[in-house]
Scaffold this motif. Sequence first.
Motif, PDB file in Angstrom:
ATOM      1  N   GLY A  62       0.862  -1.182   0.000  1.00 39.00           N
ATOM      2  CA  GLY A  62       0.000   0.000   0.000  1.00 39.00           C
ATOM      3  C   GLY A  62       0.893   1.224   0.000  1.00 39.00           C
ATOM      4  N   SER A  63       0.425   2.307  -0.616  1.00 43.81           N
ATOM      5  CA  SER A  63       1.302   3.477  -0.674  1.00 43.81           C
ATOM      6  C   SER A  63       1.494   4.094   0.711  1.00 43.81           C
ATOM      7  CB  SER A  63       0.791   4.510  -1.680  1.00 43.81           C
ATOM      8  OG  SER A  63      -0.502   4.921  -1.375  1.00 43.81           O
ATOM      9  N   LYS A  64       0.551   3.884   1.615  1.00 43.37           N
ATOM     10  CA  LYS A  64       0.693   4.413   2.978  1.00 43.37           C
ATOM     11  C   LYS A  64       1.970   3.898   3.628  1.00 43.37           C
ATOM     12  CE  LYS A  64      -1.939   4.733   7.277  1.00 43.37           C
ATOM     13  NZ  LYS A  64      -3.197   4.293   7.921  1.00 43.37           N
ATOM     14  N   TYR A  78      -3.293  14.516   4.000  1.00 43.15           N
ATOM     15  CA  TYR A  78      -3.317  13.128   4.476  1.00 43.15           C
ATOM     16  C   TYR A  78      -2.454  13.043   5.742  1.00 43.15           C
ATOM     17  CZ  TYR A  78      -2.925   8.003   3.720  1.00 43.15           C
ATOM     18  OH  TYR A  78      -2.972   6.641   3.824  1.00 43.15           O
ATOM     19  N   ASN A 111      -6.557  14.804  -1.256  1.00 38.45           N
ATOM     20  CA  ASN A 111      -7.376  14.365  -0.146  1.00 38.45           C
ATOM     21  C   ASN A 111      -6.945  15.220   1.048  1.00 38.45           C
ATOM     22  OD1 ASN A 111      -8.734  13.008   1.880  1.00 38.45           O
ATOM     23  ND2 ASN A 111      -7.441  11.190   1.836  1.00 38.45           N
ATOM     24  N   ASP A 155       2.296  12.419  -3.910  1.00 43.52           N
ATOM     25  CA  ASP A 155       1.316  11.364  -3.635  1.00 43.52           C
ATOM     26  C   ASP A 155       0.196  11.479  -4.678  1.00 43.52           C
ATOM     27  OD1 ASP A 155      -0.605   9.659  -2.668  1.00 43.52           O
ATOM     28  OD2 ASP A 155      -0.638  10.483  -0.631  1.00 43.52           O
ATOM     29  N   TYR A 214      -4.876   9.431  -6.174  1.00 45.76           N
ATOM     30  CA  TYR A 214      -6.167   9.619  -6.871  1.00 45.76           C
ATOM     31  C   TYR A 214      -5.982   9.955  -8.349  1.00 45.76           C
ATOM     32  CZ  TYR A 214      -8.061   9.451  -2.222  1.00 45.76           C
ATOM     33  OH  TYR A 214      -8.396   9.028  -0.955  1.00 45.76           O
ATOM     34  N   SER A 233      -1.023   3.874  -6.168  1.00 48.16           N
ATOM     35  CA  SER A 233      -1.635   2.768  -5.448  1.00 48.16           C
ATOM     36  C   SER A 233      -2.694   2.080  -6.284  1.00 48.16           C
ATOM     37  CB  SER A 233      -2.275   3.332  -4.185  1.00 48.16           C
ATOM     38  OG  SER A 233      -3.063   2.370  -3.547  1.00 48.16           O
ATOM     39  N   SER A 290      -5.149   0.697  -4.683  1.00 45.91           N
ATOM     40  CA  SER A 290      -6.296   0.705  -3.762  1.00 45.91           C
ATOM     41  C   SER A 290      -7.525   1.397  -4.328  1.00 45.91           C
ATOM     42  CB  SER A 290      -5.922   1.437  -2.470  1.00 45.91           C
ATOM     43  OG  SER A 290      -5.025   0.688  -1.716  1.00 45.91           O
ATOM     44  N   LYS A 291      -7.356   2.626  -4.756  1.00 45.89           N
ATOM     45  CA  LYS A 291      -8.509   3.452  -5.084  1.00 45.89           C
ATOM     46  C   LYS A 291      -9.072   3.136  -6.468  1.00 45.89           C
ATOM     47  CE  LYS A 291      -7.694   5.258  -1.036  1.00 45.89           C
ATOM     48  NZ  LYS A 291      -6.851   6.365  -0.613  1.00 45.89           N
ATOM     49  N   ARG A 305      -3.589  -4.203  -0.002  1.00 42.74           N
ATOM     50  CA  ARG A 305      -2.347  -3.515   0.340  1.00 42.74           C
ATOM     51  C   ARG A 305      -1.323  -3.639  -0.786  1.00 42.74           C
ATOM     52  NH1 ARG A 305      -3.935  -0.443   1.650  1.00 42.74           N
ATOM     53  NH2 ARG A 305      -2.258   0.513   2.816  1.00 42.74           N
TER      54      ARG A 305
END
Length: 407
Positions: free
Chosen positions: A112-114, A138, A188, A216, A219, A247, A249-250, A258
């Motif tokens: 995951g990018s987090k 974020y 975000n 980042d 999105y 990522s 994810s979105k 992840r």
Amino acid sequence: MKQMLKTKPNQRSRTAKRLDRIPPYLFAELDKKKAKFLERGVDVVSLAIGDPDNPTPDFIINKFKEALSNPSTHHYPPYEGTLDFKRAVGEFYERRFGVKLDPEKEVLALIGSKEGIAHSFLAFVNEGDIVLVPDPGYPVYNVGAIMAGAEPYPMPLHEKNCYLPSFEKIDKNIISKAKLLYLNYPSNPTTAVAGLEFLEEAVSFAKKHDLIICYDNAYSEITFDGYIAPSILQVKDAKDIAIEFNSLSKPYNMTGWRLGYAVGNKEMIKALGTIKNNVDSGVFTAIQVAGIEALKKGDNVVSRMKSIYIRRRDRLVKVLNEIGWKLKAPKATFYVWAPVPKGYDSTSFASYLLEESGILVAPGVGYGKSGEGYFRISITAPDERIEEAVKRLHKLDLSSKFEQEKH
Ligand SMILES: *Cc1c(COP(=O)(O)O)cnc(C)c1O
């Protein structure tokens, strides 16, 4: 000696000091309230979290199952990502942004990018270095910097500047101590977008002041109405000083899997990889196989999801504007960012919405001081739930709170 052993447990905290520096979790109060409401059987419409409500598409799941059954995926993965995954990222970046990447040296798989964002501070900054972070932003940029012993410095983002930071307004002293600049567009929580010209300005600002950039772009694919988000690597020679986080994810409804990645400057990619090599040993290979499938064949998923988000966005924005807001439909992300009505701050308005209508939104101040006075609604809830929220918002009769405002 005996005495020391006796006194030690009382004198010394069992946890590290750095935890004390993590800002209080601003949704804690709201979470408690939500839990209480749920306990009482209140039907809470939860629009606080950005997590796609739709499932991961079957073709991705099927590819994963196939990979899972192959014992070769059961070993430690190469910590930096499989060459196949890194190539798929490279092909995606070339197709999508016209950016050429060396899959061996300029791509790194992330849990995951987090994870990559949080670890970036260990890889790039020293204790006491200043990190320029967007405010509101974020929360990981702030906390990650703090955990690495660095000092986050908020760059306020204001509506009147289209939520872009004003680099020229940052104190010279701060800039001279700064090492790293974090940027996130589509943003975000503000939903703001940045054009290539702004990214060019950011790169030249960074080069002038000897900063590195982490961009980042989580999105990048969730954009509407013909708007296409750029990559910072499209800026000429951005690779000299920048990496970009992205990522799966979105865009592909894969938050739980992840899987993300970093791309760009070789030296930065290598440094982040060194941290990962020593901490987590990389992403499960079968998940990377699923990710390749998503990157190669996921364009239709993205367009399908976008039309769903557009429908929900339009519905919500229209209703809020009927009540008294004056919102423009956001060009990107799956959030709506709106000012709170007169007489409230972010937290009191979020509490009001929860108490009076059972709608849970995120107070803007949770994303930084400059988020005060705003709230964020996520549209990653099924259409019926959005409709339910719309119905309840209408019943609230908030319009009186806007009428006082008219001059
Ligand atoms: C969701 C999100 C991420 C992280 O997503 P991962 O699931 O960890 O890849 C990163 N940045 C922003 C701004 C996000 O909203």
